[in-house]
Design an enzyme around this catalytic site. Structure first.
Site, short mmCIF file in Angstrom:
data_model
loop_
_atom_site.label_atom_id
_atom_site.label_comp_id
_atom_site.label_asym_id
_atom_site.label_seq_id
_atom_site.Cartn_x
_atom_site.Cartn_y
_atom_site.Cartn_z
N CYS A 1 3.37 1.73 2.86
CA CYS A 1 4.64 1.01 2.74
C CYS A 1 5.66 1.86 1.99
O CYS A 1 6.84 1.96 2.39
CB CYS A 1 4.43 -0.32 2.01
SG CYS A 1 3.33 -1.48 2.85
N ASP B 1 15.17 19.74 -33.14
CA ASP B 1 16.59 19.96 -33.38
C ASP B 1 16.86 19.55 -34.84
O ASP B 1 16.05 18.84 -35.44
CB ASP B 1 17.38 19.10 -32.39
CG ASP B 1 18.83 18.96 -32.76
OD1 ASP B 1 19.42 19.95 -33.19
OD2 ASP B 1 19.35 17.84 -32.62
N CYS C 1 0.85 -1.18 0.00
CA CYS C 1 0.00 0.00 0.00
C CYS C 1 0.89 1.23 0.00
O CYS C 1 2.11 1.15 0.09
CB CYS C 1 -0.93 0.02 1.21
SG CYS C 1 -0.05 0.09 2.80
#
Length: 828
Positions: free
Chosen positions: A109, A513, A106
């Site tokens: 944790c 680019d 969860c």
């Protein structure tokens, strides 16, 4: 403490013979073993007891602590040879490791691990995704050892595994086997109970002997019991954890519905009067388990892509040493940079290298998505994991272990899985509050029906709890994102950060680019114009000396074996290189940068036409002109982007003539040249200030600031590692064609997420009043709830095939005679 109950830390039973306790703010609490006692005391002493207030799942039972400061098993991770395979070195010298943390159940944790490890000196960053159990840790190896990090996680009661194909597969296999066993029990039980229910329904209409009726109800009880207690156990365990910390999740209404229906059926069954709901109970458990199994499978499928990439590398290689061939294991302990390897037809390349003998065809489809084999001759580079489909070749190893392209791609995938998109966090928050609302509504419905029709109150309340389970709402976002990420990775576009798809879907302006992005970065030197006392050959030798350590495409085009040694070499980002050759300082790069060394003035016409200049303290020495071919199929790619309503712009450090030529050839309306990295970043910020969402496509070290500053960034797979690290997505092949497909997929993903959320909300808004009015039976509620969840998963699975690019058509190749374009030293 006569009845010891459950362990405060892990939830396992505490027998009366156990004498382990831990003192916390809430008092003296029982624990089941020395491991739980040690972990709970560590959490308490670290000031992290809030973990117990917010967790929604019991912790994994830890192993008993060892007396050593650091467990012996973790010390092995400090070995340099092992770390080469498991970690990556970042640009600033720090190291990064990706962990699979077993026992994370969860968000609490994740919070506990992040807070506990955040205090370690030398730890720069830690992020744990509670949905996948995967985490990312960055640390300074001069101040902190990896073994200390692993040990700190283990002392919290979790089991850390550096991410490898074996670790990921073993944890997924255990989870899949457990879920499959529960699903099979639920499915078999549901089928049996449904056959008995059909008989009971038929008997209710046609008549049935009372003994037979009681017998069928008793058999239904016996069959439904293992379904509820075994297959439904995860729902009860999750609900208990949620209620204990006061944060109800979706398991709470599920457990109330299943437990309430089972208890009522048990009570009515033994009384011999009233309704039994064993058919609804088993159907509910099975269909809900099926939905969660489908979600788990989709989640594992995303992880399998990284695992399958890791498995591409062969287990052994054929090394040639002193003319003798010997098989050796593939690994940093056996292979070394510079080794000569023989790769036979049908074998994968063991490492990144360069062909030194022979020619062949190479299948790179698993890495780039390109299905056609690529020709490789002497001097060509090959990627570890790609397949030799032609002739035997010999290669010289250039990169091994964590430095290979294959490892880099796997790390990007794992990093994406270790993060949680903002969209998913929002959906979880909404679902949590929705559960609170459902429970409140169910209580109101129960009170109203009890006052008007007490006999029907339980059944109506049960239907309300079942029909409104927010599983579909919670699955709406993660299932779609997982399916889209997997699809794009197979097609050659790697999603490296969790929020990239959402940002890409909203992009309306894309900046390119030039060198290495729109062009192929296969630069060739076209002309050398001496401007001083040195002849052409000496100018080339000086240029090669200064560019010897650079990987810029222009530098590669000027390399020579007879170049002298340059010392005190310094690279000026976006300008060029300065160094000392034979005691004299030289510069090579942009005309302005080179002229500044001597204070020379530059003719504007020469500056516009010359790509790169060389000079020293006495003045300009030479001007170099290069050519770079445009990438094949780039016209079709840009046409697809225009049809997707994207504005196009080229932002380059090159000179005006070069940028204008490319812009006119590709019909890009907005062109900017002679742009430094700072200028490029300022332009992106200007577009963002105007309300545009900017996507940046770049390649090379000069592009790293822009890639980081754009709303969403895409780097070419052949670009510099720093550019790839800054990017949200990476094109794995040598083509831009996956980009418009990626944009179409991102937009389709957002549409599907909106569809999923809309469906989940409309379903609940429709079903809730019907259930509250008593018009939906519990078994109908079970089917409706499960069907809504499965519909969300199936709708998301449409992303697996992926869309075509907007208005896609057969790409045409740019004729070679139209692709010669001049480029400059800072350019891009």
């Amino acid at each position: 403490m006569g009845d010891r109950g459950a362990c405060f830390h892990c939830g396992d039973p505490v027998t009366t013979g156990d004498r382990y306790v831990v003192e916390l703010n809430s008092g003296v609490l029982p624990v089941c073993c020395p491991g739980c006692k040690a972990v709970a005391e560590f959490i308490r002493d670290s000031g992290l007891t809030e973990y117990y207030d917010f967790r929604t799942a019991d912790a994994l039972r830890p192993e008993a602590p060892e007396p050593d400061d650091i467990r012996r098993e973790w010390l092995a991770y400090d070995r340099e040879n092992l770390q080469k395979n498991l970690t990556s070195t970042l640009a600033d010298g720090q190291r990064e490791v990706l962990l699979l943390v077993e026992g994370v159940r969860c968000a609490a944790c994740s919070w506990l691990i992040e807070r506990a490890l955040g205090g370690l000196e030398g730890l720069s960053a830690i992020e744990i995704n509670p949905a996948t159990g995967r985490g990312r840790v960055v640390w300074d190896p001069s101040a902190l050892q990896l073994s200390r990090i692993m040990d700190a996680v283990a002392r919290l009661g979790y089991r850390p595994h550096p991410v490898t194909a074996t670790a990921g597969a073993s944890v997924a296999t255990r989870e899949r086997r457990s879920a499959m066993k529960r699903l099979v029990v639920a499915g078999l039980g549901m089928m049996q109970v449904m056959t008995y229910a059909v008989s009971l329904y038929a008997g209710a209409f046609q008549g049935m002997d009372e003994d037979i009726r009681e017998f069928l109800r008793l058999i239904s009880l016996l069959v439904a019991t293992p379904v509820v207690l075994y297959s439904g156990f995860p729902f009860f365990a999750g609900a208990w954890r949620d209620l204990r910390v006061g944060r109800p999740g979706m398991d709470v209404p599920v457990a109330l519905a299943v437990g309430g229906a089972y208890a009522a059926s048990l009570y009515n069954g033994f009384r011999g009067v009233g309704e039994v709901y064993f058919d609804s109970v088993t159907m509910f458990v099975f269909l809900l388990s099926l939905g969660r199994f489908a979600e788990m499978t989709a989640r594992h499928r995303a992880g399998e892509i990284a695992d399958s990439l890791a498995r591409l590398a062969p287990a052994t290689a054929m090394r040639i040493e002193a003319g003798v061939r010997e098989p050796v294991p593939v690994g940093v302990a056996e292979l070394a940079v510079g080794d000569r390897l023989l790769v036979r037809p049908g074998d994968p390349f063991p490492a990144d290298g360069r062909v030194v003998r022979g020619s062949t065809q190479v299948d790179e489809s698993m890495l780039t998505g390109e299905s056609r084999p690529v020709a490789k001759d002497t001097g060509s580079t090959v990627t570890g994991g790609s397949l030799n489909t032609g002739n035997p070749v010999e290669i010289r190893v250039q990169r091994i272990g964590a430095d290979t392209v294959l490892s880099h791609i796997s790390r990007l995938l794992e990093r994406a899985q270790a993060s949680r998109p903002a969209l998913a966090r929002t959906a979880d928050l909404v679902a949590r509050w929705f559960v609170v609302g459902v429970l409140a509504i169910a209580a109101v419905v129960a009170a109203i029906w009890s006052a008007h029709d007490g006999a029907a109150a339980f059944e109506v309340t049960l239907s309300v709890l079942v029909v409104t389970c927010p599983c579909a709402l919670s699955l709406a976002t993660p299932t779609a994102l997982t399916a889209a990420t997997s699809c794009l990775a197979r097609g050659g576009l790697l999603v490296a950060r969790g929020d990239a798809l959402e940002q890409l879907a909203g992009a309306d302006w894309i900046v390119f680019d030039k060198t290495g992005t729109l062009t192929r970065a296969r630069v060739s030197l076209q002309a050398v114009q001496p401007l001083g006392s040195l002849d052409e050959d000496n100018c080339l030798r000086l240029a090669a000396a200064l560019e010897a350590t650079s990987e810029h495409p222009l530098a590669i085009a000027m390399k020579r074996a007879d170049a002298p040694m340059a010392r005190e070499v310094r690279a000026m980002r976006g300008q060029g290189i300065e160094g000392v050759v034979a005691g004299r300082t030289y510069r090579i790069g942009t005309p302005a940068f080179v002229a500044k060394l001597s204070g020379s003035r530059i003719d504007e016409g020469t500056a516009d036409l010359a790509s790169v200049m060389l000079g020293d303290v006495s003045g300009l020495l030479a001007a170099f002109t290069f050519a770079d071919p445009i990438r094949q199929n780039v016209d079709a790619t840009l046409d697809s982007l225009r049809r997707a309503n994207l504005e196009l712009e080229i932002l380059s450090g090159d000179n005006e003539a070069s940028v204008s030529t490319v812009g006119q050839r590709l019909r890009v309306p907005v062109l900017r040249w002679r742009q430094s990295p700072e200028d490029k970043l300022e332009r992106i910020r200007q577009l963002q200030a105007e309300g545009h969402r900017v996507a940046m496509e770049g390649d090379g070290i000069n592009d790293a600031p822009e890639l980081a500053g754009a709303d969403v960034s895409v780097a070419m797979g052949a670009g510099a590692p720093l550019a790839q690290t800054s990017a949200d997505m990476v094109l794995l092949g040598d083509s831009l064609s996956p980009l418009p497909i990626g944009i179409a997929t991102a937009r389709k993903t957002m549409r599907i997420i909106r569809q999923n959320i809309t469906w989940a909300v409309l379903y609940n808004l429709t079903a809730l009043p019907l259930a509250a009015a008593g018009l939906v039976a519990p078994w109908m509620a079970a089917i409706g709830m499960s069907a809504s969840s499965l519909l969300v998963v199936l709708n998301s699975s449409r992303l697996a095939s992926g869309p075509s690019a907007p208005g896609s058509q057969r790409a045409h190749e740019v004729p070679p005679d139209q692709t010669a374009l001049s480029v400059t030293r800072n350019g891009s």
